[in-house]
Structure formats: C-alpha cells, structure tokens
Design a protein around this motif. Structure first.
Motif, PDB file in Angstrom:
ATOM      1  N   ILE A   1       0.844  -1.204   0.000  1.00  0.00           N
ATOM      2  CA  ILE A   1       0.000   0.000   0.000  1.00  0.00           C
ATOM      3  C   ILE A   1       0.875   1.249   0.000  1.00  0.00           C
ATOM      4  O   ILE A   1       0.611   2.217  -0.726  1.00  0.00           O
ATOM      5  CB  ILE A   1      -0.940   0.001   1.229  1.00  0.00           C
ATOM      6  CG1 ILE A   1      -1.913  -1.176   1.163  1.00  0.00           C
ATOM      7  CG2 ILE A   1      -1.706   1.322   1.318  1.00  0.00           C
ATOM      8  CD1 ILE A   1      -2.734  -1.373   2.427  1.00  0.00           C
ATOM      9  N   THR A   2       1.939   1.232   0.798  1.00  0.00           N
ATOM     10  CA  THR A   2       2.854   2.377   0.870  1.00  0.00           C
ATOM     11  C   THR A   2       3.542   2.603  -0.469  1.00  0.00           C
ATOM     12  O   THR A   2       3.630   3.741  -0.950  1.00  0.00           O
ATOM     13  CB  THR A   2       3.910   2.139   1.956  1.00  0.00           C
ATOM     14  OG1 THR A   2       3.263   1.875   3.207  1.00  0.00           O
ATOM     15  CG2 THR A   2       4.809   3.362   2.111  1.00  0.00           C
ATOM     16  N   LEU A   3       4.026   1.529  -1.082  1.00  0.00           N
ATOM     17  CA  LEU A   3       4.709   1.642  -2.374  1.00  0.00           C
ATOM     18  C   LEU A   3       3.784   2.233  -3.433  1.00  0.00           C
ATOM     19  O   LEU A   3       4.158   3.179  -4.141  1.00  0.00           O
ATOM     20  CB  LEU A   3       5.203   0.260  -2.810  1.00  0.00           C
ATOM     21  CG  LEU A   3       5.808   0.166  -4.217  1.00  0.00           C
ATOM     22  CD1 LEU A   3       7.069   1.006  -4.310  1.00  0.00           C
ATOM     23  CD2 LEU A   3       6.099  -1.288  -4.575  1.00  0.00           C
ATOM     24  N   ILE A   4       2.571   1.683  -3.531  1.00  0.00           N
ATOM     25  CA  ILE A   4       1.611   2.165  -4.528  1.00  0.00           C
ATOM     26  C   ILE A   4       1.271   3.630  -4.277  1.00  0.00           C
ATOM     27  O   ILE A   4       1.213   4.451  -5.202  1.00  0.00           O
ATOM     28  CB  ILE A   4       0.332   1.308  -4.505  1.00  0.00           C
ATOM     29  CG1 ILE A   4       0.635  -0.149  -4.889  1.00  0.00           C
ATOM     30  CG2 ILE A   4      -0.724   1.892  -5.436  1.00  0.00           C
ATOM     31  CD1 ILE A   4       1.169  -0.325  -6.278  1.00  0.00           C
ATOM     32  N   SER A   5       1.061   3.992  -3.011  1.00  0.00           N
ATOM     33  CA  SER A   5       0.676   5.368  -2.669  1.00  0.00           C
ATOM     34  C   SER A   5       1.785   6.357  -2.997  1.00  0.00           C
ATOM     35  O   SER A   5       1.533   7.442  -3.538  1.00  0.00           O
ATOM     36  CB  SER A   5       0.308   5.457  -1.184  1.00  0.00           C
ATOM     37  OG  SER A   5      -0.779   4.613  -0.874  1.00  0.00           O
ATOM     38  N   VAL A   6       3.027   5.990  -2.677  1.00  0.00           N
ATOM     39  CA  VAL A   6       4.158   6.887  -2.954  1.00  0.00           C
ATOM     40  C   VAL A   6       4.314   7.107  -4.456  1.00  0.00           C
ATOM     41  O   VAL A   6       4.520   8.238  -4.916  1.00  0.00           O
ATOM     42  CB  VAL A   6       5.467   6.326  -2.354  1.00  0.00           C
ATOM     43  CG1 VAL A   6       6.673   7.135  -2.827  1.00  0.00           C
ATOM     44  CG2 VAL A   6       5.403   6.344  -0.833  1.00  0.00           C
ATOM     45  N   LEU A   7       4.187   6.044  -5.249  1.00  0.00           N
ATOM     46  CA  LEU A   7       4.297   6.174  -6.697  1.00  0.00           C
ATOM     47  C   LEU A   7       3.160   7.018  -7.262  1.00  0.00           C
ATOM     48  O   LEU A   7       3.363   7.817  -8.194  1.00  0.00           O
ATOM     49  CB  LEU A   7       4.303   4.791  -7.352  1.00  0.00           C
ATOM     50  CG  LEU A   7       5.525   3.912  -7.046  1.00  0.00           C
ATOM     51  CD1 LEU A   7       5.363   2.536  -7.685  1.00  0.00           C
ATOM     52  CD2 LEU A   7       6.802   4.573  -7.551  1.00  0.00           C
ATOM     53  N   GLN A   8       1.974   6.862  -6.708  1.00  0.00           N
ATOM     54  CA  GLN A   8       0.832   7.659  -7.175  1.00  0.00           C
ATOM     55  C   GLN A   8       0.997   9.128  -6.799  1.00  0.00           C
ATOM     56  O   GLN A   8       0.667  10.015  -7.593  1.00  0.00           O
ATOM     57  CB  GLN A   8      -0.470   7.102  -6.589  1.00  0.00           C
ATOM     58  CG  GLN A   8      -0.887   5.775  -7.186  1.00  0.00           C
ATOM     59  CD  GLN A   8      -2.099   5.181  -6.488  1.00  0.00           C
ATOM     60  OE1 GLN A   8      -2.341   5.419  -5.299  1.00  0.00           O
ATOM     61  NE2 GLN A   8      -2.876   4.393  -7.205  1.00  0.00           N
TER      62      GLN A   8
END
Length: 319
Positions: A234-241
């Motif tokens: 979730i953190t990875l996806i959110s940071v990339l977004q």
C-alpha cells in the motif's frame, strides 16, 4: 604516515574489470532478456530529456532546438502569472488526491472480499471489475453523455419521474468533482484491486491457519494479519501515485467533460490547460516549461513522502 590506496593498484583494477566482464558473460541470457526494455526506456525516456532545453527557449521551427533564442524563465513566468495558474494547480492536486484515496480504499476493501471467495467466483468478479479498465475515455464519454444529457439523459428522465428538478449537468461545475471521482473509480477499480489481491495471495497461509486455530474472527484476521502485511505494498503504490499527482488523465478530463468552459472552475487541470494553450498559441516552450514543472514537483513529492515513510517505518520506504 600515509597509507597507499590498495584499490588503486593496477592489478586490482584489472581484476575488477575482468570480474565485470565475466559477470556480463555469465549472465548474458538474463541481460539479453532485459535489453529490449532497457533500450526502450533509454530511447523514449532519456533521449527526450535533451528537449527540456526548450523550457528556456522561444522555440522557432526554422531555427531548430539549439538555434532558438534563449528566454530564461519567461516560459515559466507565462504560466505562473496567468489567472488560471492557481485554479488548475488546485484542481490537479485536489482531484488527483481524491482519486488516490478513494481508489486505494475501495480497492483494498474489494481485494479483501475477493480473498475470501472461491477461485471460480474470483475469476468472475475479477473479469467484471477489470473490463472497464480497457475502455477508452472516448467511449466512456458517450455513455456519460447518454446518462447526463440535459434533455434526453437517463438521470434527468429519472429525476423527472421522481418529481425532482432536472439538472443541466454540463453547465453546473459543482457536481463534477464527484462525477469524475466515480468515473475514475469505476474505470480503475479492477486494476488496483488486482494488485492488492495479488499482494494478499503472497501472504503465508500458515498465519491465517494459526489465527483460526486461536479462534480469531475474519475481521480480526484482516485487522491483524492482512492489513499489516499488505502495508508495504500500500505504501509503495501510494508513494508512486503521489509522485504523479501533478499529472492528470487527459482523456478523462477532456472527453468526459466535453471540454465545457462552464466546468473549468472544478475540472480544468494542468494538462488540459496546456493543451488549450498549445492549440491556441502553439507555444512549445511554455508547454515544455510546465512539463518540467510537473516532473520536478513530482520528484520532490516522492522524496518527501518517502522521507516521511522512512521516519515512521524504515522497512516500508522505497529507498
């Protein structure tokens, strides 16, 4: 007493070079598989970066990129001093932030529900959810127009049957943040759900078996196993977004709103603003300057969010 630099010795350097080439020879099969993708990235991502010089030039087709007159920061000034700069920046940030929050929350909820279903049911629901992702925004815009048409639209017809006042949707900007959020969610929910569902599939089943033996309910398993182990993803996806928060889905904002000027107050974003500016003035330097501005802000946001995540939990940070 000064000690000699051992690594600078010619023999050591020669061994390192030989080791490097031996590594390439040994892994040539894997390198050859990665080579097409690497060439694609270099050609289409890195070579065009030389064109960023246009952000500081008054581009003239006759003079070319390098021969055009240097204007410094004038292209940036054109955007930041315009009346629409604050409006389009605010719309871009707030709308994309709402897309990120809403889509991730609903996708995680859907992924958790699919995780509890049988494999046959999962295939059916995944296909149903994923189908809108492949539709063009042009097609979706026609469907939206059929629903929201002021005279013949399905929504207004339903309102009339229920005794409510009809709404001229393409002239009322206040409704469109909600319409765009729902449209983005509908189109991207399948793709995001698949990512989080894949993350859940990677969790060791023994955790759930042990929790079930201890008498943990499904909600307790979700709260204490699924969500914590899904947090890095979730953190990875959110940071990339968040890194792409200054970029908008041009097709959605342009076609879905029918480029109605009455909706610009809440739907005009940086990408649509630049497109209209290019269409009217053909100022490539200004468009390049805004693109560079978007990239720099996205880069800073990725670093900032990653720094915050690193302070909270070092293991969840990207780097």
């Amino acid at each position: 007493m000064a000690y000699p630099d051992v690594m600078a010795h010619p023999t050591i350097k020669a061994r390192k070079r030989n080791s490097f080439w031996r590594g390439i020879k040994r892994n040539w099969g894997l390198i050859s598989l990665a080579l097409p993708g690497l060439i694609f990235v270099i050609v289409f991502q890195y070579f065009p970066m030389f064109g960023l010089v246009l952000a500081f030039k008054d581009f003239n087709f006759g003079k070319g990129i390098w021969g055009s007159d240097w204007v410094g920061l004038n292209n940036f000034k054109f955007f930041f001093t315009s009346d629409a700069a604050l409006q389009v920046t605010r719309n871009t940030l707030l709308l994309n932030l709402s897309f990120i929050i809403l889509t991730n929350l609903v996708s995680i909820a859907f992924a958790l529900m699919l995780f509890e279903l049988s494999r046959k049911a999962v295939k059916l629901y995944q296909t149903t959810l994923f189908f809108p992702y492949f539709l063009s925004w042009v097609v979706v815009s026609y469907v939206t127009y059929a629903l929201l048409n002021p005279q013949l639209g399905v929504i207004n017809h339903l309102f009339k049957q229920l005794g409510f006042a009809e709404i001229n949707w393409y002239m009322e900007s206040k409704y469109w943040p909600f319409i765009l959020s729902l449209a983005f969610l509908w189109k991207n929910i399948g793709y995001s759900t698949l990512i989080f569902y894949t993350g859940l599939m990677g969790i060791d089943k023994s955790y759930y078996e042990a929790a079930a033996i201890d008498g943990a309910s499904k909600w307790q398993q979700v709260r204490n196993i699924s969500i914590p182990l899904l947090t890095p993803l979730i953190t990875l996806i959110s940071v990339l977004q968040i890194g792409k928060i200054f970029y908008s889905d041009f097709g959605m904002f342009y076609f879905l709103t029918a480029d109605s000027g009455a909706l610009y107050a809440t739907t005009d974003v940086i990408d649509t603003y630049v497109y209209r500016a290019l269409r009217v003035s053909g100022d490539i330097g200004m468009a390049t300057a805004i693109g560079l501005y978007q990239s720099l802000v996205g880069f800073v946001l990725v670093l900032t969010v990653n720094f915050i995540v690193r302070k909270i939990n070092k293991e969840n940070a990207i780097f």
